[in-house]
Design a protein around this motif. Structure first.
Motif, PDB file in Angstrom:
ATOM      1  N   ASP A  87       0.815  -1.212   0.000  1.00 38.44           N
ATOM      2  CA  ASP A  87       0.000   0.000   0.000  1.00 38.44           C
ATOM      3  C   ASP A  87       0.852   1.267   0.000  1.00 38.44           C
ATOM      4  O   ASP A  87       0.361   2.341  -0.346  1.00 38.44           O
ATOM      5  CB  ASP A  87      -0.940   0.008   1.208  1.00 38.44           C
ATOM      6  N   GLN A  88       2.140   1.159   0.362  1.00 36.07           N
ATOM      7  CA  GLN A  88       3.030   2.317   0.342  1.00 36.07           C
ATOM      8  C   GLN A  88       3.838   2.427  -0.945  1.00 36.07           C
ATOM      9  O   GLN A  88       4.548   3.412  -1.134  1.00 36.07           O
ATOM     10  CB  GLN A  88       3.991   2.260   1.536  1.00 36.07           C
ATOM     11  N   GLN A  89       3.708   1.447  -1.830  1.00 39.58           N
ATOM     12  CA  GLN A  89       4.463   1.487  -3.078  1.00 39.58           C
ATOM     13  C   GLN A  89       4.072   2.659  -3.965  1.00 39.58           C
ATOM     14  O   GLN A  89       4.947   3.317  -4.553  1.00 39.58           O
ATOM     15  CB  GLN A  89       4.264   0.162  -3.834  1.00 39.58           C
ATOM     16  N   PRO A  90       2.767   3.005  -4.100  1.00 38.51           N
ATOM     17  CA  PRO A  90       2.438   4.214  -4.886  1.00 38.51           C
ATOM     18  C   PRO A  90       3.039   5.485  -4.320  1.00 38.51           C
ATOM     19  O   PRO A  90       3.392   6.397  -5.080  1.00 38.51           O
ATOM     20  CB  PRO A  90       0.903   4.242  -4.842  1.00 38.51           C
ATOM     21  N   LEU A  91       3.179   5.562  -2.993  1.00 42.12           N
ATOM     22  CA  LEU A  91       3.794   6.743  -2.401  1.00 42.12           C
ATOM     23  C   LEU A  91       5.270   6.833  -2.771  1.00 42.12           C
ATOM     24  O   LEU A  91       5.790   7.936  -3.016  1.00 42.12           O
ATOM     25  CB  LEU A  91       3.642   6.692  -0.877  1.00 42.12           C
ATOM     26  N   VAL A  92       5.926   5.696  -2.842  1.00 42.96           N
ATOM     27  CA  VAL A  92       7.327   5.693  -3.244  1.00 42.96           C
ATOM     28  C   VAL A  92       7.468   6.110  -4.705  1.00 42.96           C
ATOM     29  O   VAL A  92       8.385   6.855  -5.075  1.00 42.96           O
ATOM     30  CB  VAL A  92       7.943   4.308  -3.004  1.00 42.96           C
ATOM     31  N   GLU A  93       6.558   5.664  -5.561  1.00 46.51           N
ATOM     32  CA  GLU A  93       6.605   6.059  -6.969  1.00 46.51           C
ATOM     33  C   GLU A  93       6.398   7.562  -7.119  1.00 46.51           C
ATOM     34  O   GLU A  93       7.089   8.222  -7.910  1.00 46.51           O
ATOM     35  CB  GLU A  93       5.541   5.295  -7.749  1.00 46.51           C
ATOM     36  N   THR A  94       5.472   8.105  -6.363  1.00 44.59           N
ATOM     37  CA  THR A  94       5.258   9.547  -6.400  1.00 44.59           C
ATOM     38  C   THR A  94       6.490  10.292  -5.915  1.00 44.59           C
ATOM     39  O   THR A  94       6.912  11.290  -6.510  1.00 44.59           O
ATOM     40  CB  THR A  94       4.050   9.926  -5.530  1.00 44.59           C
ATOM     41  N   ALA A  95       7.089   9.806  -4.834  1.00 46.42           N
ATOM     42  CA  ALA A  95       8.294  10.447  -4.309  1.00 46.42           C
ATOM     43  C   ALA A  95       9.438  10.360  -5.314  1.00 46.42           C
ATOM     44  O   ALA A  95      10.230  11.312  -5.454  1.00 46.42           O
ATOM     45  CB  ALA A  95       8.698   9.791  -2.993  1.00 46.42           C
ATOM     46  N   ALA A  96       9.535   9.247  -6.044  1.00 47.83           N
ATOM     47  CA  ALA A  96      10.594   9.100  -7.045  1.00 47.83           C
ATOM     48  C   ALA A  96      10.434  10.119  -8.166  1.00 47.83           C
ATOM     49  O   ALA A  96      11.419  10.712  -8.635  1.00 47.83           O
ATOM     50  CB  ALA A  96      10.577   7.678  -7.610  1.00 47.83           C
ATOM     51  N   GLN A  97       9.220  10.361  -8.597  1.00 41.66           N
ATOM     52  CA  GLN A  97       8.998  11.338  -9.664  1.00 41.66           C
ATOM     53  C   GLN A  97       9.266  12.758  -9.179  1.00 41.66           C
ATOM     54  O   GLN A  97       9.808  13.587  -9.922  1.00 41.66           O
ATOM     55  CB  GLN A  97       7.570  11.184 -10.190  1.00 41.66           C
ATOM     56  N   MET A  98       8.894  13.047  -7.929  1.00 41.70           N
ATOM     57  CA  MET A  98       9.217  14.353  -7.360  1.00 41.70           C
ATOM     58  C   MET A  98      10.729  14.539  -7.239  1.00 41.70           C
ATOM     59  O   MET A  98      11.273  15.603  -7.577  1.00 41.70           O
ATOM     60  CB  MET A  98       8.567  14.510  -5.984  1.00 41.70           C
ATOM     61  N   LEU A  99      11.407  13.509  -6.776  1.00 41.14           N
ATOM     62  CA  LEU A  99      12.856  13.596  -6.621  1.00 41.14           C
ATOM     63  C   LEU A  99      13.541  13.769  -7.963  1.00 41.14           C
ATOM     64  O   LEU A  99      14.487  14.567  -8.094  1.00 41.14           O
ATOM     65  CB  LEU A  99      13.366  12.335  -5.913  1.00 41.14           C
ATOM     66  N   TYR A 100      13.062  13.051  -8.972  1.00 40.92           N
ATOM     67  CA  TYR A 100      13.674  13.202 -10.295  1.00 40.92           C
ATOM     68  C   TYR A 100      13.470  14.617 -10.833  1.00 40.92           C
ATOM     69  O   TYR A 100      14.360  15.182 -11.469  1.00 40.92           O
ATOM     70  CB  TYR A 100      13.081  12.184 -11.274  1.00 40.92           C
ATOM     71  N   GLY A 101      12.306  15.202 -10.583  1.00 46.67           N
ATOM     72  CA  GLY A 101      12.074  16.570 -11.041  1.00 46.67           C
ATOM     73  C   GLY A 101      13.026  17.566 -10.404  1.00 46.67           C
ATOM     74  O   GLY A 101      13.545  18.463 -11.069  1.00 46.67           O
TER      75      GLY A 101
END
Length: 323
Positions: A87-101
């Motif tokens: 259930d926390q995997q989507p949060l990690v994906e969102t954080a990864a996209q923010m970090l890449y930006g």
């Protein structure tokens, strides 16, 4: 408002842009996958060696949640030691996209990043300036952010000819966070590639005309004065209405207080009547109790001599029987 980073990802195949079938068959990195998503063509691919240098990521751990997991996702590292729930995997994906930006905003300030952005600038990936004088020259624009902090403003475009920023024509670019490009990149880009910046003066502003004649400045001044006078008139009328409204409010308040005092007086009188009634009932009960007590005492006093006489007669009879 601009789109959150988590809204960029999707499992649909339609999100891929300009990826051939052979490329899909091959294993691609997370960075390649992210930059080929539909709507992410405005990003350049950041070199992995740049991301692996901790100096280039200074301060980002405090801005992005799940920082370590997000960084491992960007670099395609496996988190073998620490597995997160599903259930926390989507949060990690969102954080990864923010970090890449945020990493992207720093990478495009380097020589390799500017060279990659130059290719997109020459290809008109970010569109042309909407100003009429610049649009006639098909002047290309660059993305720019008005803030370097996440979720403060959406991405805009900067024109080197008129030196103004505008809302982008592409809604996909307008949905990206301005912090993914930063507020300094566009200016540093044109300082680096001086030949792309127009050396002439910016185009003159648009001049309104009526039947070919310029509208004199006095017309605008008169209109402005009329608006100011109307505003003052409205303000004075509202201020004159305020005393009357205040008086009406005061009268209503007085009426409410009078009604409240009447109700309180009626309640007090009712309470007094109830107390008087209760006191009279208590006095009546006391009188009845005293009367009953006095009658009982009189009956007892009358019965005492008769009882004594009967007792004496009985004693005499017993003595006679004994003799």
């Amino acid at each position: 408002m601009f789109k959150n980073a988590g809204e960029l990802s999707t499992d649909s195949e339609e999100e891929y842009s300009e990826i051939s079938g052979s490329e899909l068959d091959e294993e691609i990195t997370w960075i390649e996958w992210f930059c080929h998503l539909k709507g992410n063509e405005f990003f350049v691919e950041v070199d992995e060696d740049y991301i692996q240098d901790d100096f280039n990521l200074t301060g980002l751990s405090a801005q992005v949640p799940y920082y370590e997991h997000a960084l491992n996702m960007i670099l395609d590292f496996e988190d073998q030691d620490d597995h997160l729930p599903e259930d926390q995997q989507p949060l990690v994906e969102t954080a990864a996209q923010m970090l890449y930006g945020l990493i992207h905003a720093r990478f495009i300030l380097t020589g390799r990043g500017m060279a990659a952005m130059l290719d997109k600038f020459n290809a008109y990936v970010y569109g042309v300036c909407p100003l009429k004088a610049c649009e006639e020259k098909t002047q290309a624009v660059l993305p720019i952010g008005t803030s370097d902090i996440l979720r403060q403003s959406a991405a805009k475009v900067y024109c080197p000819n008129c030196r103004e920023i505008y809302f982008p024509r592409s809604p996909r670019l307008g949905c990206l966070d301005g912090a993914y490009f930063g507020s300094s990149f566009a200016h540093l880009f044109f300082l680096t590639y001086v030949h792309l910046q127009m050396q002439s003066q910016p185009p003159p502003p648009f001049v309104p005309r009526l039947y070919g004649f310029k509208i004199h400045r006095s017309v605008k001044d008169n209109l402005r004065k009329q608006k100011e006078l109307q505003a003052q008139a409205r303000k004075s009328s509202s201020s004159s209405r305020q005393p009357a409204e205040t008086e009406l409010v005061e009268q209503a308040r007085r009426k409410v207080e009078q009604a409240r005092s009447k109700v309180q007086a009626m309640q007090a009188s009712q309470q007094q009547q109830q107390q008087q009634t209760t006191a009279s009932q208590a006095s009546q009960q006391q009188q009845q109790a005293s009367q009953q007590q006095s009658s009982q005492q009189a009956a007892a006093a009358a019965a005492a001599p008769a009882a004594q006489q009967g007792t004496a007669q009985q004693a005499d009879e017993e003595m006679k029987d004994a003799d």
